[in-house]
Design a protein around this motif. Structure first.
Motif, PDB file in Angstrom:
ATOM      1  N   LYS A  96      -8.176   3.989  12.009  1.00  0.00           N
ATOM      2  CA  LYS A  96      -8.437   4.194  10.727  1.00  0.00           C
ATOM      3  C   LYS A  96      -7.468   5.408  10.008  1.00  0.00           C
ATOM      4  N   LYS A 137       1.887  -0.394   3.109  1.00  0.00           N
ATOM      5  CA  LYS A 137       1.678  -1.349   2.295  1.00  0.00           C
ATOM      6  C   LYS A 137       2.386  -1.005   0.882  1.00  0.00           C
ATOM      7  N   ASN A 157      -0.998 -12.299   1.841  1.00  0.00           N
ATOM      8  CA  ASN A 157      -1.336 -11.262   2.786  1.00  0.00           C
ATOM      9  C   ASN A 157      -2.715 -10.732   2.343  1.00  0.00           C
ATOM     10  N   LEU A 159      -4.100  -9.812  -0.410  1.00  0.00           N
ATOM     11  CA  LEU A 159      -4.082  -8.414  -1.069  1.00  0.00           C
ATOM     12  C   LEU A 159      -4.586  -8.900  -2.664  1.00  0.00           C
ATOM     13  N   GLU A 195     -12.317  -7.718  -3.519  1.00  0.00           N
ATOM     14  CA  GLU A 195     -11.479  -7.404  -2.208  1.00  0.00           C
ATOM     15  C   GLU A 195     -11.894  -7.985  -0.965  1.00  0.00           C
ATOM     16  N   ASP A 197     -12.944  -8.098   3.141  1.00  0.00           N
ATOM     17  CA  ASP A 197     -13.130  -7.133   4.041  1.00  0.00           C
ATOM     18  C   ASP A 197     -11.957  -7.075   5.030  1.00  0.00           C
ATOM     19  N   SER A 198     -11.385  -6.056   5.125  1.00  0.00           N
ATOM     20  CA  SER A 198     -10.280  -6.003   6.118  1.00  0.00           C
ATOM     21  C   SER A 198     -10.514  -6.754   7.520  1.00  0.00           C
ATOM     22  N   GLU A 200      -9.007  -6.090  10.266  1.00  0.00           N
ATOM     23  CA  GLU A 200      -8.180  -5.182  11.218  1.00  0.00           C
ATOM     24  C   GLU A 200      -9.299  -4.441  11.855  1.00  0.00           C
ATOM     25  N   TRP A 201     -10.428  -4.227  11.082  1.00  0.00           N
ATOM     26  CA  TRP A 201     -11.523  -3.283  11.837  1.00  0.00           C
ATOM     27  C   TRP A 201     -12.456  -4.155  12.428  1.00  0.00           C
TER      28      TRP A 201
END
Length: 714
Positions: A96, A137, A157, A159, A195, A197-198, A200-201
């Protein structure tokens, strides 16, 4: 001069190279026969990791190995739930931080500082090949010059905030094409203008608290999605499908149902997915089981009238609604009827459908219904299990919970576990939270209902790298070891409590000491020594914890062991014959903690301390023997008098009758008759006999005799 000379070995190399180049330039035959009669097998397309997967399949998984995300070092592998979580999240925190630097200082990754001023803005990419996910980004503000392509990029993507910002910069609804408008509408309806949640994590999502989804109407009324939908003229089927599915997903059921009826009346075709979303929230439209069941059947009938064919998601949506309405025989019969009708259409239930069936039939306090066996028969006959819905990962954890709490069947639990370990099914176990609950149920049902050998084999396989038991599960393990009389494993359990980070759980430690005390006499001398060492270490650990509390001035005080637990430690450690043994120090410290009220309550077995006093007196530890008897006397236990007599008999090497006769004398007379080291036992006897110290008892006796003599004289 040697340039024209070619050695035979070089000729062979050149010929081999030419032959290989000729073969590589040709296209291998897919099938057929060659002219010389050799039939090569058909070409099989291979992926880049197929060889690695084949090699891994020959080895098989190693359950004793740590997870790949931890360092493969015995000193760095975390062995407690807290450390596993801390290690994984700390590694993700580093990623992060790198992402934050990438986003906040994007210029460092796009330009080169050493370029001349005229070329300072030259695009520079520090990765080859360029990976879009790792690129900084783009940042959009009021001065950004954006196009519709930028809006498509942010939609593709995911966003959402950037999409709304670019939509506003472009001037709103009138300045984008219908195609982009529909894509933006679908995007906003899916995420409800929030938005996402990502993705990626991964670790943060895996170790987060798994809170059950609350079925509340969260659709944003009058938001941008509603405005875009209202601006679309004429209304297309895609627009209706997007808005209806978005409202149904976020439990705006009445509005979604009204829009679906509006579309049907206008002759606008709807998709199967729209009816699936409506079926999942049909319970919000009616009150009562009968009305809800009627509404469910009405939607299915309407779906057939539209000429739509149901699929596996349709079955799952129906069972999801039925299982959320409560329980009872009526709903169970309705669910079985729905499953039977779908099977007639050739649609087999998936893992999510079976999950909802288990929720409906296997209630925690309901009657015991064995529906799981039939489900396992169906799943075991399938070649592989693929995840098609997010709730598919709930099946195995629920099935193992049914085996543990509802059916209480170890054989069924082993079948569920074998199905999970079959092929590539382990990916369906879910995140780290679900995996922990799954193994909690498995270990619990094994401890309660499996033979001891199978239980220990399972524990040796899972603990601690795959699963670290929680305190409640560790208590079940201790109970199992106690029933089996496994003293050595009980002694090892204390070190496991320390490693797992739960050694400060007083209730768990007391349960372990009770188990060691009850199984101690049946062990060999070697195992007894290990149990004594573990008991002494428990006392040291408690003292260290108290010192840490005093040094750090913690607000939450460290819980103290009960008098029963300290008594068990004293009893275990006193079973030694060597007077120089270090366990006598633990015995002395334990008795002092009892006398100083550092332990809560009083012992429930005072005879154990009486036995400790006799052992100490036999071993020549008169101070320990006297302290034990004094504590019994101070607490008012009737075992104090016989304990003091027996201890004195062991010290003086005299039978009990002589000791009793000797104790009838005054303490002043005993000072010369008894060795000074044994006077502490005499004082303890008088304390237990009269409830007062020996000297006070002597003075009261002498004053009484003086008063009697004076009255006689008168």
């Amino acid at each position: 001069m040697y340039s024209n000379i070619i050695l035979p070995r070089q000729w062979s190399r050149i010929a081999c190279f030419c032959r290989l180049s000729t073969i590589e330039g040709q296209k291998l035959p897919q099938s057929g026969k060659s002219s010389d009669g050799i039939s090569p097998p058909p070409r099989i397309p291979r992926g880049p990791t197929d060889i690695l997967q084949a090699l891994a399949a020959t080895v098989g998984p190693d359950p004793t190995a740590a997870h790949y995300k931890y360092h493969d070092d015995p000193y760095l592998i975390p062995l407690s739930n807290y450390r596993k979580r801390a290690y994984a999240l700390s590694a993700e925190a580093g990623r992060k931080a790198a992402a934050w630097i990438r986003d906040e200082h994007a210029s460092l990754f796009n330009t080169r500082e050493w370029d001349p001023p005229s070329k300072l803005k030259t695009p520079y990419y520090n990765a080859d090949p360029i990976i879009d996910a790792f690129e900084p980004k783009p940042i959009y503000n009021e001065e950004s010059k954006v196009t519709e392509e930028d809006l498509k990029y942010t939609i593709n993507n995911a966003l959402l905030d950037d999409s709304i910002k670019i939509f506003q910069l472009l001037g709103g609804i009138e300045n984008i094409s219908e195609e982009t408008k529909l894509a933006l509408l679908q995007f906003l309806c899916f995420y409800n203008e929030k938005e996402p949640d990502s993705m990626e994590w991964l670790e943060e999502r895996w170790f987060s608290a798994n809170v059950r989804e609350r079925q509340l109407a969260t659709w944003k009324l009058g938001g941008l999605a509603d405005k875009i939908f209202a601006s679309i003229e004429p209304k297309t089927p895609e627009a209706y499908c997007a808005v209806i599915q978005g409202m149904a997903k976020h439990y705006q059921a009445e509005r979604a149902h009204a829009l679906s009826q509006e579309a049907i009346e206008k002759g606008i075709p709807l998709s199967t997915e729209v009816f699936n979303s409506l079926l999942a929230c049909v319970g919000f439209l009616r009150e009562g089981t009968a009305l809800r069941a009627e509404a469910l059947k009405g939607l299915l009938t309407q779906m057939g009238e539209q000429g739509l064919s149901p699929n596996e998601e349709t079955l799952t949506a129906c069972l999801r609604s039925i299982s959320s309405w409560g329980g009872g025989k009526m709903l169970q019969e309705l669910a079985l009827q729905v499953v039977a009708e779908f099977k007639q259409l050739g649609i087999q239930p998936g893992l999510s459908a079976y999950y909802y069936l288990l929720c409906l039939f296997c209630k925690e306090r309901g009657p015991r219904i064995d529906i799981l066996s039939g489900i396992l028969v169906d799943l075991e006959n399938r070649e592989n299990l693929d995840a098609k819905e997010p709730t598919d990962t709930n099946f195995f954890i629920t099935a193992m919970g049914v085996c543990s709490d509802h059916l209480q069947d170890i054989n069924m639990a082993e079948r569920v576990h074998a199905l999970l370990m079959k092929g590539d099914n382990y990916k369906l176990v879910g995140d780290a939270y679900k995996e922990s609950i799954y193994y909690r149920h498995l270990v619990t049902v094994a401890c309660r209902h499996a033979p001891f050998e199978r239980t220990t084999e399972l524990l040796d396989t899972l603990v601690p790298n795959v699963y670290v038991p929680e305190p409640s599960v560790m208590e079940e393990i201790i109970k199992t070891l106690e029933v089996a009389g496994a003293g050595e494993r009980l002694a090892q359990a204390w070190s496991q409590l320390v490693v797992f980070g739960i050694a400060k759980r007083v209730r768990l430690v007391e349960r372990l000491l009770s188990a060691m005390s009850s199984t101690y006499e049946y062990q060999t001398e070697e195992v007894k020594g290990k149990m004594r060492d573990a008991a002494a270490d428990i006392l040291k650990f408690g003292k260290i914890a108290e010192n840490e509390q005093n040094a750090k001035d913690l607000r939450t005080p460290v819980q103290k062991l009960s008098a029963n637990a300290v008594s068990n430690i004293v009893e275990l450690c006193s079973d030694v014959k060597d007077t120089a043994d270090a366990n006598w120090d633990a015995v002395s410290e334990g008795i002092q903690r009892l006398k100083q009220s550092d332990a809560t309550g009083v012992p429930s077995r005072p005879q154990a301390l009486a036995d400790v006093a006799l052992r100490a007196a036999t071993a020549g530890k008169l101070g320990i023997a006297a302290s034990a008897v004094q504590y019994l006397a101070e607490c008012g236990f009737e075992e104090a008098v016989p304990a003091s007599i027996q201890a004195l008999g062991a010290v003086l090497n005299r039978p009990q009758e002589e000791v009793e006769t000797l104790l009838e004398k005054q303490r002043a007379d005993l000072t010369k008759a008894v060795h000074p080291s044994a006077l502490a036992l005499v004082d303890a006897y008088y304390l237990a006999k009269t409830g007062a110290p020996a000297r006070e008892a002597d003075s009261s006796t002498s004053s009484d005799s003086d008063s009697e003599s004076s009255s006689d004289d008168e």
